[in-house]
Design a protein around this motif. Structure first.
Motif, short mmCIF file in Angstrom:
data_model
loop_
_atom_site.label_atom_id
_atom_site.label_comp_id
_atom_site.label_asym_id
_atom_site.label_seq_id
_atom_site.Cartn_x
_atom_site.Cartn_y
_atom_site.Cartn_z
N GLY A 17 -1.84 2.97 -19.43
CA GLY A 17 -0.99 1.87 -19.89
C GLY A 17 0.47 2.00 -19.56
O GLY A 17 1.27 1.12 -19.89
N TRP A 18 0.88 3.10 -18.87
CA TRP A 18 2.30 3.31 -18.57
C TRP A 18 2.68 2.60 -17.27
O TRP A 18 2.24 3.00 -16.20
N THR A 19 3.44 1.57 -17.36
CA THR A 19 3.96 0.68 -16.32
C THR A 19 2.86 -0.24 -15.77
O THR A 19 1.70 0.14 -15.61
N GLY A 20 3.28 -1.47 -15.49
CA GLY A 20 2.35 -2.45 -14.95
C GLY A 20 1.83 -2.07 -13.58
O GLY A 20 0.65 -2.28 -13.27
N ARG A 21 2.71 -1.49 -12.76
CA ARG A 21 2.29 -1.14 -11.40
C ARG A 21 1.11 -0.20 -11.39
O ARG A 21 0.19 -0.32 -10.57
N ALA A 22 1.12 0.81 -12.27
CA ALA A 22 0.08 1.83 -12.27
C ALA A 22 -1.13 1.43 -13.10
O ALA A 22 -2.09 2.21 -13.21
N ASN A 23 -1.12 0.23 -13.66
CA ASN A 23 -2.22 -0.20 -14.53
C ASN A 23 -2.69 -1.61 -14.21
O ASN A 23 -3.12 -2.35 -15.09
N SER A 24 -2.60 -1.96 -12.93
CA SER A 24 -3.01 -3.29 -12.50
C SER A 24 -3.85 -3.19 -11.23
O SER A 24 -3.74 -2.22 -10.48
N ALA A 25 -4.65 -4.21 -11.01
CA ALA A 25 -5.42 -4.29 -9.78
C ALA A 25 -4.51 -4.83 -8.68
O ALA A 25 -3.92 -5.91 -8.84
N LEU A 35 0.83 -1.21 0.00
CA LEU A 35 0.00 0.00 0.00
C LEU A 35 0.87 1.26 0.00
O LEU A 35 0.53 2.25 -0.66
N ALA A 36 1.99 1.22 0.72
CA ALA A 36 2.91 2.35 0.70
C ALA A 36 3.50 2.53 -0.69
O ALA A 36 3.65 3.66 -1.18
N ALA A 37 3.83 1.41 -1.35
CA ALA A 37 4.36 1.48 -2.71
C ALA A 37 3.32 2.03 -3.68
O ALA A 37 3.66 2.76 -4.62
N ASN A 38 2.05 1.69 -3.45
CA ASN A 38 0.98 2.24 -4.28
C ASN A 38 0.92 3.77 -4.12
O ASN A 38 0.78 4.51 -5.09
N ASP A 39 1.05 4.24 -2.89
CA ASP A 39 1.04 5.68 -2.64
C ASP A 39 2.26 6.36 -3.26
O ASP A 39 2.21 7.54 -3.63
N ILE A 63 -7.36 -2.49 -5.03
CA ILE A 63 -7.28 -1.18 -5.66
C ILE A 63 -7.13 -1.38 -7.17
O ILE A 63 -6.19 -2.03 -7.63
N LEU A 64 -8.08 -0.83 -7.94
CA LEU A 64 -8.02 -0.85 -9.39
C LEU A 64 -7.31 0.42 -9.86
O LEU A 64 -7.69 1.52 -9.44
N ARG A 65 -6.30 0.27 -10.73
CA ARG A 65 -5.45 1.41 -11.07
C ARG A 65 -5.28 1.52 -12.58
O ARG A 65 -5.11 0.51 -13.28
#
Length: 320
Positions: free
Chosen positions: A103-111, A79-83, A97-99
């Motif tokens: 499409g830029w980077t998997g982290r910012a575009n994955s649940a 969760l800290a990494a998401n923030d 969390i749906l993000r």
């Protein structure tokens, strides 16, 4: 035998090292599994890196780590990494969390599959597929291991594939400052509150063209810093990004990059030390980074600096 899910964990490998009187001779190696391919495995041991051909492996298994992080600690770090890498578009599915970030980077575009989605796993996966389909994106799920083992099993049953395994590695910030050398022979590191155009350009060389949403991800953290190192002509030699986030004020290190002509000069460690020093001033005591397990050069560097694998995650992709 070991599997890809064992990468980043402590393992013991019994290998064949010779033959005596028509009988094989064995030796054991204990360490962190940093890479597993179809032909070899690589261990980070107390004596250094050891690559072992699979044909020489007699037995291999995961062994208990000195300390496995509790599930709550894995969830808190995720969760800290998401923030620290915030997608501009986010929605909740129970605790998931749906993000989306164009499409830029998997982290910012994955649940992010952490916690209870407040429905059955099949219903949760259906909802993830609908949410991303509505945005014209291929559904992705970020599944931290071993926390999300049931999620991975459910995705396997539905034919989802996996991107390369990612290691989430952590270190103490004071320890980093002790292990990272002070380099007076290199140009100074400049720390800025926002990226410059050439900083973005260097990142784009590694991460691809940066859409507007990418810049929102990079600059959307209240406490962040952008490191630059330039030569005497003002040309950019190295960059990095640091972000402090979460209740525990984790330092997230990312985008540590060096210009091709300036590599093997210690510039990566140089910018990381500057970011770690900045983080200490922000009250951060612990750092994390995320690195693909197949990037053995980076894994070896980070291990030398004191980073150890906290947990791993798989980015899962829906069938096309």
């Amino acid at each position: 035998m070991l599997r890809r899910q064992d990468v980043g964990h402590r393992v013991v490998v019994r290998r064949i090292v010779g033959v005596s009187q028509d009988r094989p001779l064995f030796t054991d190696a204990l360490g962190e599994l940093v890479e597993l391919t179809e032909t070899d495995l690589t261990l980070a041991t107390a004596k250094g890196t050891l690559r072992v051909p699979l044909k020489d492996v007699h037995r291999a298994k995961r062994v208990p780590a000195a300390r496995r992080p509790p599930a709550a600690e894995v969830a808190a770090l995720e969760l800290a990494a998401n923030d620290g890498w915030p997608a501009p578009v986010q929605a909740r599915l129970g605790a998931w969390i749906l993000r989306s970030a164009g499409g830029w980077t998997g982290r910012a575009n994955s649940a992010l599959a952490v916690g209870d989605p407040d429905r059955t796993l099949d219903a949760a996966i259906d909802a993830v597929e609908r949410w991303y389909a509505a945005r014209g994106q291929r559904p992705l799920v970020n599944a931290p291991m071993p926390l999300a083992a049931p999620v991975n099993a459910a995705l396997d049953a539905r034919g989802w594939t996996s991107r390369p395994l990612t290691l989430v590695q952590t270190a103490r910030v004071p320890g980093l400052l002790e292990s990272l050398p002070v380099r007076d022979d290199l140009p100074p590191v400049e720390l800025a509150d926002s990226p410059t155009d050439d900083w973005y350009a260097m990142v784009a060389e590694h991460k691809g063209t940066l859409p507007a949403m990418a810049k929102q991800v990079l600059t959307g953290v209240p406490v962040a810093v952008f490191a630059h190192v330039r030569d005497e002509d003002g040309d950019l030699l190295a960059v990095a990004r640091g972000a402090v986030s979460g209740p525990d004020r984790w330092l997230g290190m990312a985008l540590v990059q060096t210009a091709p002509a300036a590599r093997r000069r210690g510039l990566a460690a140089h910018v990381m030390r500057a970011v770690a020093g900045w983080a200490m001033q922000q009250g951060s005591a612990r750092a994390y980074l995320q690195v693909e397990e197949r990037n053995t050069a980076a894994v070896a560097l980070y291990r030398k600096l004191g980073f150890r694998t906290h947990h791993t995650y798989l980015t899962r992709e829906a069938p096309v």
